[in-house]
Design a protein around this motif. Structure first.
Motif, mmCIF file in Angstrom:
data_model
loop_
_atom_site.group_PDB
_atom_site.id
_atom_site.type_symbol
_atom_site.label_atom_id
_atom_site.label_comp_id
_atom_site.label_asym_id
_atom_site.label_seq_id
_atom_site.Cartn_x
_atom_site.Cartn_y
_atom_site.Cartn_z
ATOM 1 N N LYS A 318 -85.784 -21.122 1.200
ATOM 2 C CA LYS A 318 -85.231 -21.926 2.291
ATOM 3 C C LYS A 318 -84.060 -21.225 2.983
ATOM 4 O O LYS A 318 -83.809 -21.435 4.168
ATOM 5 N N ASP A 319 -83.366 -20.400 2.227
ATOM 6 C CA ASP A 319 -82.198 -19.706 2.794
ATOM 7 C C ASP A 319 -82.548 -18.359 3.408
ATOM 8 O O ASP A 319 -81.675 -17.675 3.946
ATOM 9 N N LYS A 320 -83.813 -17.955 3.324
ATOM 10 C CA LYS A 320 -84.233 -16.652 3.830
ATOM 11 C C LYS A 320 -84.670 -16.752 5.294
ATOM 12 O O LYS A 320 -85.823 -17.037 5.598
ATOM 13 N N LYS A 321 -83.746 -16.519 6.183
ATOM 14 C CA LYS A 321 -84.022 -16.655 7.622
ATOM 15 C C LYS A 321 -84.850 -15.488 8.169
ATOM 16 O O LYS A 321 -85.458 -15.596 9.230
ATOM 17 N N ASP A 322 -84.875 -14.378 7.438
ATOM 18 C CA ASP A 322 -85.588 -13.194 7.925
ATOM 19 C C ASP A 322 -87.059 -13.181 7.506
ATOM 20 O O ASP A 322 -87.785 -12.237 7.812
ATOM 21 N N SER A 324 -90.709 -15.122 7.793
ATOM 22 C CA SER A 324 -91.416 -16.096 8.618
ATOM 23 C C SER A 324 -91.957 -17.232 7.767
ATOM 24 O O SER A 324 -92.134 -17.109 6.550
ATOM 25 N N GLU A 325 -92.250 -18.376 8.426
ATOM 26 C CA GLU A 325 -92.804 -19.522 7.712
ATOM 27 C C GLU A 325 -94.166 -19.181 7.111
ATOM 28 O O GLU A 325 -94.516 -19.641 6.026
ATOM 29 N N LYS A 328 -93.485 -17.234 3.977
ATOM 30 C CA LYS A 328 -92.933 -18.134 2.956
ATOM 31 C C LYS A 328 -94.035 -18.942 2.285
ATOM 32 O O LYS A 328 -94.036 -19.110 1.061
#
Length: 558
Positions: A318-322, A324-325, A328
């Motif tokens: 959830k904290d990994k902004k780099d 993509s969905e 993930k």
């Protein structure tokens, strides 16, 4: 003290392909061993009514054919046994459950069809061996081989010939090319020389891909897949080099150069497509995330004992902004699959179910994981047992609800089951004879044909009290789909209470103490107990499937 039934049922259960770690090529596997993937609307105007009807029908037919996902396959495996089966599994899927389980006749002939979720790589399972085949929806193909070497070696004709000739030729080159490289020397060398070697390897493989493509004229889909596969091969090479160098230096903060990072970035130009189609790329990403996740997990689980990996990893992502969905979802699905295994505590099963429902966004991935959980753990205890279409030998239909008011056991089986007559049936007979006064038994056959059901049930289960029924279309039947029954988990057992609700998970070993405990509870009886026999309890022998690897790996492929 253990149940007398447990003493008798100690055959090893034949496992199937629940989860496949797909290292598509020998070279990729060698690298990994050093350190550890609108349609336009059509309408017609100003045409005579007669032609209008004809053309519209033609267009609809062509449209349906072009969008079909069904793959029709037939062939012959010379020297095979009628007890063997051929399975097809989506190699790039997250749940890797069989899409088809096809029987062979006495001459080794087989025919079947299945819905291919997408164009791409599929695994053929046969006699405990696996290999890859590239398939596209709507194809009709013929596969031939010899039982001694199939599926390591086989010939494809029909629609899929060009693609698989291309695949086999490129794999052969890669195996030969990789065998000539000294991986240990490559990994321990200077970074500048390593990068130079890695780029040469990439160029050599791509040159071969172009040459083989020119000769075989494969489809655009497999050519794109292969190009991405080459990139993933090199990415894993880079990841293993970085890991090796970090360990050799003894410096946990070891970092590679900007040139190294730039090369990685260039190779990862199509991340989402690679994560969708190449499981080895998912493993590459997990390796890259491993150091950070390990620190995160240690901090989050300190002092806790009831945490499963999936829930910590879901929080971590959830904290990994780099990321993509899409990535993930595939990465989380990979981890979730490791937490789905036989014998998992009910609370862990519920945690996994919640993660699938709330944290996985892709509907297809969510559905696949739910199917996998039902296949491995069974339906949720306390839920109503699904009704399904069943038929008796005399052709009359049968409803499971006919048992309401009395608990019953569902026993799923097929004639081609290994060990069923020598290991399962004797124990089943004892269990039925002991509990039959207080509960019912429904024997559900999932053979390919009703004729085979009639023959099998009358011979195999002769003299055992219970109701013999058949699921039309066998493993493709209504009941098999609703209860998550696949070839790899036959025979299996499910207990239903007197109110028609699921009372147990799905078992593959009738002698498990948990089964006996549930049967005693449902019937009010108490099974006889025996002292454990030390001679039977050999080290390394596991009679409980929960003690077996949850995710068996495929044999090496060519």
């Amino acid at each position: 003290m253990k149940s007398v039934f447990l003493k008798r049922n100690n055959k090893t259960v034949r496992k199937g392909s629940i989860s496949l770690s797909t290292g598509f090529i020998k070279f990729s596997k060698k690298i990994n061993s050093v350190n550890q993937q609108a349609v336009k609307n059509v309408f017609l105007r100003n045409i005579k009514i007669e032609m209008k009807k004809y053309l519209l029908l033609f267009i609809i037919t062509a449209f349906v054919m072009s969008c079909s996902k069904k793959v029709e396959v037939k062939g012959k495996i010379t020297g095979s046994s009628p007890l063997e089966r051929i399975e097809f599994v989506e190699a790039s899927g997250v749940a890797t459950l069989p899409l088809a389980n096809i029987g062979l006749d006495k001459n080794g002939n087989f025919t079947g069809s299945f819905e291919a979720p997408k164009d791409g790589m599929y695994v053929i399972n046969y006699a405990g061996k696996q290999n890859l085949i590239y398939l596209e929806g709507g194809q009709k193909l013929n596969i031939s081989g010899n039982s001694m070497t199939f599926p390591n070696e086989f010939v494809v004709t029909g629609d899929a010939k060009k693609n698989n000739d291309f695949l086999q030729a490129s794999q052969k080159f890669l195996g030969e090319y990789g065998s000539k490289i000294n991986i240990q020397q490559l990994m321990s060398g200077d970074e500048k020389e390593f990068l130079k070697s890695a780029q040469k390897i990439e160029a050599d493989i791509n040159k071969n891909v172009e040459d083989v493509a020119q000769k075989n004229n494969p489809s655009k889909g497999i050519l794109e897949w292969k190009k991405n596969d080459v990139k993933v091969t090199i990415l894993n090479l880079l990841a293993n080099y970085e890991m090796t160098q970090r360990q050799m230096s003894g410096n946990p903060s070891f970092k590679v150069s900007k040139a190294f990072k730039d090369y990685e970035t260039k190779l990862e130009g199509n991340k989402d497509e690679m994560v969708k189609t190449i499981p080895l790329y998912r493993q590459y990403l997990l390796v890259k995330l491993s150091p950070d996740f390990q620190k995160y997990a240690e901090a989050k689980t300190k002092g806790k004992t009831d945490v499963i990996t999936s829930e910590i990893f879901a929080q971590f992502l959830k904290d990994k902004k780099d990321i993509s969905e899409t990535a993930k979802d595939y990465l989380l699905a990979f981890v979730v699959a490791q937490d789905i295994h036989p014998g998992a505590p009910a609370k862990n099963t519920e945690k996994v179910k919640k993660i699938i429902d709330t944290d996985i966004k892709d509907a297809g991935i969510k559905a696949d994981l739910n199917k996998m959980q039902i296949a491995i753990n069974g339906l949720k205890v306390g839920d109503a047992a699904p009704e399904a279409a069943l038929v008796k030998a005399d052709g009359k239909s049968y409803q499971l609800s006919e048992n309401k008011g009395k608990p019953y056991m569902l026993f799923f089986y097929a004639s081609w089951n290994p060990y069923i007559s020598e290991a399962t049936v004797p124990v089943l007979k004892e269990v039925v004879n002991f509990y039959k006064s207080k509960m019912n038994f429904v024997f559900v056959n999932v053979d390919d044909t009703k004729d085979q059901f009639v023959k099998t049930s009358s011979a195999l289960l002769k003299g055992i009290p219970g109701t013999n029924v058949y699921g039309e279309k066998g493993l493709e039947s209504d009941i098999a789909k609703k209860y998550g029954v696949y070839g790899f988990k036959l025979p299996c057992f499910v207990i239903v209470d007197k109110d028609g609700k699921i009372a147990s998970r799905s078992f593959v070993n009738l002698g498990e103490q948990e089964v006996v405990t549930i049967l005693d509870k449902q019937t009010g009886l108490s099974a006889p107990k025996v002292q454990p026999n030390p001679q039977m309890m050999q080290p390394g022998i596991a009679v409980d499937p929960s003690a077996q690897p949850a995710n068996p790996q495929p044999a090496p492929t060519k």
